[in-house]
Design a protein around this motif. Sequence first.
Motif, short mmCIF file in Angstrom:
data_model
loop_
_atom_site.label_atom_id
_atom_site.label_comp_id
_atom_site.label_asym_id
_atom_site.label_seq_id
_atom_site.Cartn_x
_atom_site.Cartn_y
_atom_site.Cartn_z
N GLN A 113 -7.16 -2.36 -4.71
CA GLN A 113 -6.05 -2.50 -4.03
C GLN A 113 -5.42 -3.89 -5.34
O GLN A 113 -4.29 -3.71 -5.65
CB GLN A 113 -5.95 -3.12 -2.80
N VAL A 114 -6.30 -4.96 -5.63
CA VAL A 114 -5.84 -5.75 -6.44
C VAL A 114 -5.37 -5.20 -7.71
O VAL A 114 -4.54 -5.71 -8.61
CB VAL A 114 -6.71 -7.08 -6.55
N THR A 115 -6.43 -4.29 -8.33
CA THR A 115 -6.24 -3.72 -9.69
C THR A 115 -4.76 -3.07 -9.62
O THR A 115 -4.05 -3.10 -10.63
CB THR A 115 -7.42 -2.65 -9.88
N LEU A 116 -4.46 -2.10 -8.62
CA LEU A 116 -3.22 -1.61 -8.46
C LEU A 116 -1.95 -2.36 -8.50
O LEU A 116 -1.09 -1.99 -9.11
CB LEU A 116 -3.21 -0.45 -7.21
N ARG A 117 -2.11 -3.48 -7.91
CA ARG A 117 -0.89 -4.35 -7.74
C ARG A 117 -0.68 -5.04 -9.18
O ARG A 117 0.47 -4.97 -9.51
CB ARG A 117 -1.14 -5.33 -6.68
N LEU A 118 -1.77 -5.52 -9.79
CA LEU A 118 -1.82 -5.87 -11.20
C LEU A 118 -1.03 -4.92 -12.01
O LEU A 118 -0.49 -5.16 -12.93
CB LEU A 118 -3.07 -6.42 -11.60
N GLY A 119 -1.74 -3.82 -11.76
CA GLY A 119 -1.09 -2.52 -12.59
C GLY A 119 0.42 -2.38 -12.60
O GLY A 119 0.73 -1.74 -13.70
N ILE A 120 0.77 -2.71 -11.30
CA ILE A 120 2.56 -2.49 -11.33
C ILE A 120 3.07 -3.61 -12.25
O ILE A 120 4.00 -3.22 -13.00
CB ILE A 120 2.75 -2.54 -9.92
N LEU A 121 2.35 -4.64 -12.21
CA LEU A 121 3.16 -5.89 -13.23
C LEU A 121 2.71 -5.48 -14.57
O LEU A 121 3.70 -5.74 -15.25
CB LEU A 121 2.39 -7.18 -12.84
N HIS A 122 1.77 -4.74 -15.05
CA HIS A 122 1.56 -4.40 -16.23
C HIS A 122 2.57 -3.25 -16.68
O HIS A 122 2.93 -3.27 -17.91
CB HIS A 122 -0.02 -3.88 -16.28
N ALA A 123 2.72 -2.51 -15.65
CA ALA A 123 3.49 -1.46 -15.90
C ALA A 123 5.02 -1.85 -16.12
O ALA A 123 5.75 -1.54 -17.14
CB ALA A 123 3.59 -0.20 -14.99
N LEU A 124 5.41 -2.80 -15.42
CA LEU A 124 6.79 -3.40 -15.58
C LEU A 124 6.92 -4.05 -16.87
O LEU A 124 7.85 -3.97 -17.75
CB LEU A 124 7.01 -4.31 -14.52
N ARG A 125 5.85 -4.62 -17.29
CA ARG A 125 5.96 -5.28 -18.94
C ARG A 125 6.09 -4.16 -19.79
O ARG A 125 6.70 -4.10 -20.81
CB ARG A 125 4.60 -6.13 -19.04
N GLU A 126 5.36 -3.10 -19.61
CA GLU A 126 5.40 -1.91 -20.50
C GLU A 126 6.74 -1.17 -20.59
O GLU A 126 7.18 -0.78 -21.88
CB GLU A 126 4.37 -0.92 -20.15
N LEU A 127 7.60 -1.35 -19.61
CA LEU A 127 8.84 -0.88 -19.28
C LEU A 127 9.94 -1.71 -20.03
O LEU A 127 11.18 -1.40 -19.84
CB LEU A 127 9.13 -0.12 -17.85
N GLY A 128 9.42 -2.85 -20.45
CA GLY A 128 10.41 -3.95 -21.03
C GLY A 128 11.15 -4.86 -19.89
O GLY A 128 12.11 -5.62 -20.38
N VAL A 129 10.51 -4.91 -18.71
CA VAL A 129 10.88 -5.91 -17.60
C VAL A 129 10.39 -7.24 -18.00
O VAL A 129 9.05 -7.32 -17.85
CB VAL A 129 10.77 -5.24 -16.35
N PRO A 130 10.87 -8.22 -18.07
CA PRO A 130 10.15 -9.70 -18.26
C PRO A 130 9.59 -9.97 -16.83
O PRO A 130 10.12 -9.92 -15.65
CB PRO A 130 11.51 -10.62 -18.35
N VAL A 131 8.30 -10.24 -16.92
CA VAL A 131 7.57 -10.55 -15.65
C VAL A 131 6.82 -12.05 -15.75
O VAL A 131 6.53 -12.51 -16.78
CB VAL A 131 6.31 -9.76 -15.42
N TYR A 132 7.22 -12.85 -14.81
CA TYR A 132 7.17 -14.40 -14.86
C TYR A 132 6.55 -14.60 -13.92
O TYR A 132 6.87 -14.85 -12.56
CB TYR A 132 8.74 -14.94 -14.88
N ASN A 133 5.23 -14.98 -13.74
CA ASN A 133 4.18 -15.06 -14.90
C ASN A 133 3.66 -13.50 -15.02
O ASN A 133 3.56 -12.84 -14.06
CB ASN A 133 2.76 -15.89 -14.63
N ASP A 134 3.32 -13.04 -16.08
CA ASP A 134 2.94 -11.64 -16.22
C ASP A 134 1.36 -11.39 -15.96
O ASP A 134 0.78 -12.24 -15.45
CB ASP A 134 3.12 -10.88 -17.69
N ALA A 135 1.09 -10.16 -15.78
CA ALA A 135 -0.15 -9.94 -15.27
C ALA A 135 -1.48 -10.36 -15.87
O ALA A 135 -2.48 -10.86 -15.24
CB ALA A 135 -0.35 -8.26 -14.93
N ARG A 136 -1.20 -10.44 -17.23
CA ARG A 136 -2.44 -11.01 -18.00
C ARG A 136 -2.70 -12.46 -17.85
O ARG A 136 -3.81 -12.70 -17.62
CB ARG A 136 -2.32 -10.62 -19.57
#
Length: 327
Positions: free
Chosen positions: A77-100
């Motif tokens: 579950q946590v992997t998928l939730r962080l994966g959503i944040l990774h995907a947003l970054r891949e799509l060019g959406v600024p994520v604050y703080n990002d998944a990494r």
Amino acid sequence: MSDDGLRIGIATDATGWHTGRLRRALRERGASARCFDLADCRIDTTSGPHGIVLPGFGQTLPDAVFVRGIAGGTFEQVTLRLGILHALRELGVPVYNDARAIERSVDKSMTSFLLHRHGVPTPATWAAESAAFAQRVLMREAAAGRRVVIKPLFGSQGKGLRRLGANPGRGARAGTLTPLPPLGGDYRRVAYLQRYVEGAKPGFDWRVLVIGGRALAAMRRVGGRRWIHNFAQGASCEPAELDDALAQSAIAAARALGLDYAGVDLIPNPDDAARPLVLEVNGVAAWRGLQSVTPFDIAGALADDLLSRRMGLPALPGNAAAIAALR
């Protein structure tokens, strides 16, 4: 950006004081904010052009996402939730703080490794799956007259912390050894040990807030449950001078983990007063206690940094001037 104005998503597993402050700050800066739970998001390559779905955004994406909270769950579950944040970054959406950055800060062993690698003063730390290794560390530290603290690898608010080793002082427990607990339960079969730094009484630590590479506010957390000084454990918050030593250590810690904003916990260094020790770095930091002793609007400072530094938009002058006046 969307046609109907700037839209910011706030990823959180619980709405309340913090999300209310953030939404108000963003609204004052001309942006609308919508809260969503990462547990309700999904990857769906048949839905829309992006392949992910966020509640409240239809087939569009937010212009940016502020990560306020991620619910616990299974590893998957946590992997998928962080994966959503990774995907947003891949799509060019600024994520604050990002998944990494969040992955680095939520894992205490990686935090300790990165602090050490970047030369940020931090207590000696050991992390392993071997109970036998942890026992050897405990005995070696006890033989040298030192104690250690065992902590859950993932955890916050002072939960699950235990102090191990020889009990000092007088009384029935003096000289007895607090042993290594079983590594089940809170510890999930991992021993994360950190050398306990004996401090003055009454004990305290510092929490420093770093936003956009600048240390903006500090407080002392005094008291609490025995030697644990978290606000959630009953510690009282007092304003603290943000001197250069505190500021530089906190900034270096946030930079080592790649965080846009961070709550950095520090204690005095008995060997070098000019280099306080960093205990932990929180990448999804709460600030209610700090706000009670801070003159400017912290949510506003976070919104300014997201909009101006990460998105290239002008900051609101009032809060920026108030922050500048403090430095």
